[in-house]
Design an enzyme around this catalytic site. Structure first.
Site, PDB file in Angstrom:
ATOM      1  N   HIS A   1      -1.325  29.345  19.638  1.00 38.36           N
ATOM      2  CA  HIS A   1      -1.580  29.349  20.354  1.00 38.36           C
ATOM      3  C   HIS A   1      -0.335  30.337  20.835  1.00 38.36           C
ATOM      4  O   HIS A   1      -0.567  31.864  21.423  1.00 38.36           O
ATOM      5  CB  HIS A   1      -1.791  28.422  22.121  1.00 38.36           C
ATOM      6  CG  HIS A   1      -1.457  28.667  23.293  1.00 38.36           C
ATOM      7  ND1 HIS A   1      -2.786  28.351  24.391  1.00 38.36           N
ATOM      8  CD2 HIS A   1      -0.962  29.349  23.755  1.00 38.36           C
ATOM      9  CE1 HIS A   1      -2.802  28.893  25.532  1.00 38.36           C
ATOM     10  NE2 HIS A   1      -1.327  29.980  25.502  1.00 38.36           N
ATOM     11  N   GLU A   2       0.683  29.973  21.105  1.00 41.03           N
ATOM     12  CA  GLU A   2       2.877  30.619  21.119  1.00 41.03           C
ATOM     13  C   GLU A   2       2.412  32.367  20.811  1.00 41.03           C
ATOM     14  O   GLU A   2       2.231  32.807  21.147  1.00 41.03           O
ATOM     15  CB  GLU A   2       3.700  29.991  21.648  1.00 41.03           C
ATOM     16  CG  GLU A   2       3.063  28.675  22.270  1.00 41.03           C
ATOM     17  CD  GLU A   2       3.189  29.429  23.655  1.00 41.03           C
ATOM     18  OE1 GLU A   2       3.243  29.990  24.357  1.00 41.03           O
ATOM     19  OE2 GLU A   2       2.208  28.291  24.494  1.00 41.03           O
TER      20      GLU A   2
ATOM     21  N   HIS B   1       0.522  35.255  20.991  1.00 40.39           N
ATOM     22  CA  HIS B   1       0.797  36.139  23.073  1.00 40.39           C
ATOM     23  C   HIS B   1       1.469  37.225  22.116  1.00 40.39           C
ATOM     24  O   HIS B   1       2.202  38.123  22.786  1.00 40.39           O
ATOM     25  CB  HIS B   1       1.937  35.200  23.723  1.00 40.39           C
ATOM     26  CG  HIS B   1       1.290  33.899  24.515  1.00 40.39           C
ATOM     27  ND1 HIS B   1       0.664  34.867  25.250  1.00 40.39           N
ATOM     28  CD2 HIS B   1       1.276  32.913  24.527  1.00 40.39           C
ATOM     29  CE1 HIS B   1      -0.183  33.727  26.676  1.00 40.39           C
ATOM     30  NE2 HIS B   1       0.391  32.564  25.811  1.00 40.39           N
TER      31      HIS B   1
ATOM     32  N   CYS C   1      -3.527  27.876  29.816  1.00 37.90           N
ATOM     33  CA  CYS C   1      -1.641  29.262  29.795  1.00 37.90           C
ATOM     34  C   CYS C   1      -0.950  29.341  31.305  1.00 37.90           C
ATOM     35  O   CYS C   1      -2.124  29.395  31.837  1.00 37.90           O
ATOM     36  CB  CYS C   1      -2.420  30.421  29.190  1.00 37.90           C
ATOM     37  SG  CYS C   1      -1.540  31.389  28.417  1.00 37.90           S
TER      38      CYS C   1
END
Ligand code: NI
Length: 186
Positions: free
Chosen positions: A151-152, A155, A109
């Site tokens: 994953h994104e 955030h 990341c």
């Protein structure tokens, strides 16, 4: 436009829940997307989320643009599989796992520079959202593409990948885990 500073783990702004975009196709949104793209390309990221540059809106980008006609392909040195994911602007996303299959895979990341960890993610994913013009995106994907989206979008809810690692023995420095590879420091 500009390469922006990427916030690093420990900054409380990475832990907040981001707000939905209310207005599409606005100058402010287009400027944000250009900064995200410039920053992602500069740091060879597979993707980046708006909160990583201090903007708490539900906006992520990921993937790679096709090579210009006659030009060299733009393989990402950090993620060789990334060229299988088309460049995507994804706003106000909703994610639905397809089935219960989960697979482990290495992640890094831009907010956790120099480190890698093994993270379980749903193998098959149905995701929906909008592009910068408010046009609907609706895709069913698998593998690396599904991993990047999960994953994104994490955030946007204040979740960093180390928080999902099941065994912290699977978390460490990139150049220790992969000493013989020419891996960059982010
Ligand atoms: Ni990240």
């Amino acid at each position: 436009m500009a390469v922006r500073t990427v916030l690093r783990m420990g900054d409380p702004r990475l832990l907040s829940v981001s707000a939905p975009v209310q207005q599409f196709d606005s100058p402010v949104l287009h400027a944000l997307l250009q900064d995200l793209e410039d920053t992602m390309l500069h740091m060879n990221g597979a993707g980046i989320a708006a909160p990583q540059i201090g903007v708490n809106l539900r906006v992520v980008i990921f993937g790679q643009k096709p090579a210009p006609a006659g030009g060299m392909p733009t393989a990402n040195p950090r993620y060789p599989d990334a060229d299988s994911v088309p460049y995507t602007v994804l706003i106000n996303p909703s994610l639905t796992p397809m089935g219960t299959a989960v697979e482990d895979g290495w992640e890094g990341c831009l907010s956790v520079p120099g480190m890698r960890g093994i993270v379980p993610r749903y193998t098959h994913l149905h995701y929906r959202g909008f592009d910068q013009y408010g046009l609907a995106i609706d895709r069913q994907v698998s593998g690396f593409h599904a991993r990047v989206v999960q994953h994104e979008c994490d955030h946007l809810d204040g979740i960093l990948y180390p928080m999902r690692i099941r065994d912290l023995k699977d978390f460490g420095y990139t150049d220790v885990f992969f000493p013989n590879q020419d891996v960059q420091d982010d």
